[in-house]
Motif scaffolding. Structure first.
Motif, PDB file in Angstrom:
ATOM      1  N   ILE A  21     -58.528  46.537  45.609  1.00  0.00           N
ATOM      2  CA  ILE A  21     -57.514  45.711  45.998  1.00  0.00           C
ATOM      3  C   ILE A  21     -56.876  46.262  47.040  1.00  0.00           C
ATOM      4  O   ILE A  21     -56.373  47.447  46.908  1.00  0.00           O
ATOM      5  CB  ILE A  21     -56.405  45.167  44.683  1.00  0.00           C
ATOM      6  N   GLU A  22     -56.715  45.606  48.147  1.00  0.00           N
ATOM      7  CA  GLU A  22     -56.118  46.242  49.128  1.00  0.00           C
ATOM      8  C   GLU A  22     -54.533  45.593  49.641  1.00  0.00           C
ATOM      9  O   GLU A  22     -54.451  44.466  49.149  1.00  0.00           O
ATOM     10  CB  GLU A  22     -56.726  45.973  50.533  1.00  0.00           C
ATOM     11  N   CYS A  23     -53.693  46.437  49.906  1.00  0.00           N
ATOM     12  CA  CYS A  23     -52.178  46.086  49.915  1.00  0.00           C
ATOM     13  C   CYS A  23     -52.023  46.771  51.542  1.00  0.00           C
ATOM     14  O   CYS A  23     -52.134  47.911  51.738  1.00  0.00           O
ATOM     15  CB  CYS A  23     -51.281  46.642  49.127  1.00  0.00           C
ATOM     16  N   ARG A  24     -51.423  45.845  52.403  1.00  0.00           N
ATOM     17  CA  ARG A  24     -51.401  46.100  53.679  1.00  0.00           C
ATOM     18  C   ARG A  24     -49.947  45.694  54.157  1.00  0.00           C
ATOM     19  O   ARG A  24     -49.291  44.343  53.876  1.00  0.00           O
ATOM     20  CB  ARG A  24     -52.267  45.418  54.568  1.00  0.00           C
ATOM     21  N   SER A  25     -49.247  46.707  54.905  1.00  0.00           N
ATOM     22  CA  SER A  25     -47.877  46.138  55.563  1.00  0.00           C
ATOM     23  C   SER A  25     -48.222  45.711  56.924  1.00  0.00           C
ATOM     24  O   SER A  25     -48.794  46.409  57.708  1.00  0.00           O
ATOM     25  CB  SER A  25     -46.807  47.270  55.477  1.00  0.00           C
ATOM     26  N   THR A  32     -44.141  54.311  51.452  1.00  0.00           N
ATOM     27  CA  THR A  32     -44.074  54.056  50.147  1.00  0.00           C
ATOM     28  C   THR A  32     -44.682  53.014  49.780  1.00  0.00           C
ATOM     29  O   THR A  32     -44.076  51.845  50.094  1.00  0.00           O
ATOM     30  CB  THR A  32     -42.849  54.505  49.376  1.00  0.00           C
ATOM     31  N   MET A  33     -45.658  52.598  48.737  1.00  0.00           N
ATOM     32  CA  MET A  33     -46.087  51.674  48.275  1.00  0.00           C
ATOM     33  C   MET A  33     -46.060  51.734  46.438  1.00  0.00           C
ATOM     34  O   MET A  33     -46.225  52.659  46.106  1.00  0.00           O
ATOM     35  CB  MET A  33     -47.434  51.327  48.716  1.00  0.00           C
ATOM     36  N   PHE A  34     -45.765  50.443  46.142  1.00  0.00           N
ATOM     37  CA  PHE A  34     -45.520  50.438  44.546  1.00  0.00           C
ATOM     38  C   PHE A  34     -46.821  49.444  44.161  1.00  0.00           C
ATOM     39  O   PHE A  34     -47.075  48.347  44.623  1.00  0.00           O
ATOM     40  CB  PHE A  34     -44.254  49.865  44.010  1.00  0.00           C
ATOM     41  N   TRP A  35     -47.485  49.784  42.922  1.00  0.00           N
ATOM     42  CA  TRP A  35     -48.240  48.879  42.389  1.00  0.00           C
ATOM     43  C   TRP A  35     -47.844  48.459  41.019  1.00  0.00           C
ATOM     44  O   TRP A  35     -47.442  49.389  40.227  1.00  0.00           O
ATOM     45  CB  TRP A  35     -49.577  49.503  42.227  1.00  0.00           C
ATOM     46  N   LEU A  46     -44.306  48.410  36.413  1.00  0.00           N
ATOM     47  CA  LEU A  46     -44.669  49.263  37.560  1.00  0.00           C
ATOM     48  C   LEU A  46     -45.827  50.292  37.003  1.00  0.00           C
ATOM     49  O   LEU A  46     -45.709  50.917  35.895  1.00  0.00           O
ATOM     50  CB  LEU A  46     -43.443  50.521  37.932  1.00  0.00           C
ATOM     51  N   MET A  47     -46.896  50.505  37.836  1.00  0.00           N
ATOM     52  CA  MET A  47     -47.986  51.277  37.418  1.00  0.00           C
ATOM     53  C   MET A  47     -47.955  52.569  38.150  1.00  0.00           C
ATOM     54  O   MET A  47     -48.215  53.753  37.547  1.00  0.00           O
ATOM     55  CB  MET A  47     -49.326  50.776  37.925  1.00  0.00           C
ATOM     56  N   ALA A  48     -47.597  52.394  39.449  1.00  0.00           N
ATOM     57  CA  ALA A  48     -47.673  53.891  40.160  1.00  0.00           C
ATOM     58  C   ALA A  48     -46.990  53.627  41.345  1.00  0.00           C
ATOM     59  O   ALA A  48     -46.853  52.670  42.152  1.00  0.00           O
ATOM     60  CB  ALA A  48     -49.098  54.383  40.407  1.00  0.00           C
ATOM     61  N   THR A  49     -46.437  54.719  41.987  1.00  0.00           N
ATOM     62  CA  THR A  49     -45.936  54.885  43.189  1.00  0.00           C
ATOM     63  C   THR A  49     -46.753  55.745  44.333  1.00  0.00           C
ATOM     64  O   THR A  49     -47.048  56.840  43.845  1.00  0.00           O
ATOM     65  CB  THR A  49     -44.494  55.183  43.278  1.00  0.00           C
ATOM     66  N   SER A  50     -46.883  55.057  45.323  1.00  0.00           N
ATOM     67  CA  SER A  50     -47.642  56.097  46.274  1.00  0.00           C
ATOM     68  C   SER A  50     -46.920  56.530  47.574  1.00  0.00           C
ATOM     69  O   SER A  50     -46.492  55.262  47.988  1.00  0.00           O
ATOM     70  CB  SER A  50     -49.026  55.369  46.783  1.00  0.00           C
ATOM     71  N   ASN A  51     -46.930  57.538  48.037  1.00  0.00           N
ATOM     72  CA  ASN A  51     -46.703  57.896  49.332  1.00  0.00           C
ATOM     73  C   ASN A  51     -47.720  58.399  50.261  1.00  0.00           C
ATOM     74  O   ASN A  51     -48.590  58.913  50.041  1.00  0.00           O
ATOM     75  CB  ASN A  51     -45.639  59.237  49.182  1.00  0.00           C
ATOM     76  N   SER A  95     -46.025  46.448  46.443  1.00  0.00           N
ATOM     77  CA  SER A  95     -44.856  46.439  47.402  1.00  0.00           C
ATOM     78  C   SER A  95     -44.762  47.406  48.273  1.00  0.00           C
ATOM     79  O   SER A  95     -45.255  48.624  47.948  1.00  0.00           O
ATOM     80  CB  SER A  95     -43.411  46.187  46.646  1.00  0.00           C
ATOM     81  N   ALA A  96     -44.177  47.236  49.314  1.00  0.00           N
ATOM     82  CA  ALA A  96     -44.089  48.384  50.365  1.00  0.00           C
ATOM     83  C   ALA A  96     -42.833  48.464  50.969  1.00  0.00           C
ATOM     84  O   ALA A  96     -41.885  47.437  51.105  1.00  0.00           O
ATOM     85  CB  ALA A  96     -45.058  47.999  51.493  1.00  0.00           C
TER      86      ALA A  96
END
Lengths: 118, 117
Positions: A21-25, A32-35, A46-51, A95-96
């Protein structure tokens, strides 16, 4: 402005396969993006936070080897559900958030991806 | 630990009635933000309001109003003269902003509002 897209919007796959699954801003750089995952009639968890450029931080109870997150650029994060099973069927929302530039750093949500594993 | 409680699972009203959705939160931080989101059947979250912990002023936006009371750790949401289009799931959420915090959101369980014609 501040639009976040997700692709695909829905996906059906067979048990044992992997799904990305792709998430684009679209109009800002997301440091930072959150899943999140949302099961039917339940809340968002919340599953994870990615920087960007670093490893994701997973919430307790979320298997990092099963839910692979890659935030390789400032506009794209991907979530791969590996060896999917029916219990992984859910609504996945990203979310971004951009760089901190003010007192509050807004978080913008994507439209979500509905995953059904047969 | 952070926690958001929306005790009302489902609410059903008739159009034009006023309805209040309750939200109670727990946090040890002194700096935090509270939110309300609307999730229509399409699933996409719609941002409604953000309030920081230092601003206890109530806010009104059209038919929507919010009552923030730190003394009771509540952030309630009222819809005046409800309409069928207000039917959705409403989420209250909390975000702490202490040092090193990522700003992740903690959501309540959600309240399903059904407005009947």
């Amino acid at each position: 402005g501040a639009v976040v897209s997700q692709h695909p919007s829905w996906v059906i796959c067979k048990s044992g396969t992997s799904v990305k699954i792709e998430c684009r801003s679209l109009d800002f750089q997301a440091t930072t993006m959150f899943w999140y995952r949302q099961f039917p009639k339940q809340s968002l968890m919340l599953m994870a936070t990615s920087n960007e450029g670093s490893k994701a931080t997973y919430e307790q109870g979320v298997e990092k080897d099963k839910f692979l997150i890659n935030h390789a650029s400032l506009t794209l994060s991907t979530l791969t559900v590996t060896s999917a099973h029916p219990e992984d069927s859910s609504f996945y929302i990203c979310s971004a958030r951009g760089p901190v530039i003010s007192e509050y750093n807004e978080q913008f949500f994507g439209p979500g991806t509905r995953l059904t594993v047969l | 630990a952070q926690k958001v409680t929306q005790a009302q699972t489902e609410i059903s009203v008739v159009e034009k009635e006023d309805v209040t959705l309750d939200c109670v939160y727990e946090t040890r931080d002194t700096t935090y933000y509270l939110f309300w989101y609307k999730q229509p059947p399409s699933g996409e979250l719609v941002f409604l309001i953000r309030r920081n912990s230092f601003d206890e002023q109530n806010e009104i936006s059209g038919r929507y109003s919010w009552n923030f009371q730190k003394s009771t750790s509540s952030f309630n949401f009222t819809i005046t003269a409800s309409q069928v289009v207000d039917s959705a799931v409403y989420f209250c959420a909390l975000s702490e902003f202490g040092s090193g915090n990522t700003g992740k959101l903690i959501f309540g369980q959600g309240t399903t509002l059904q407005v009947k014609p």
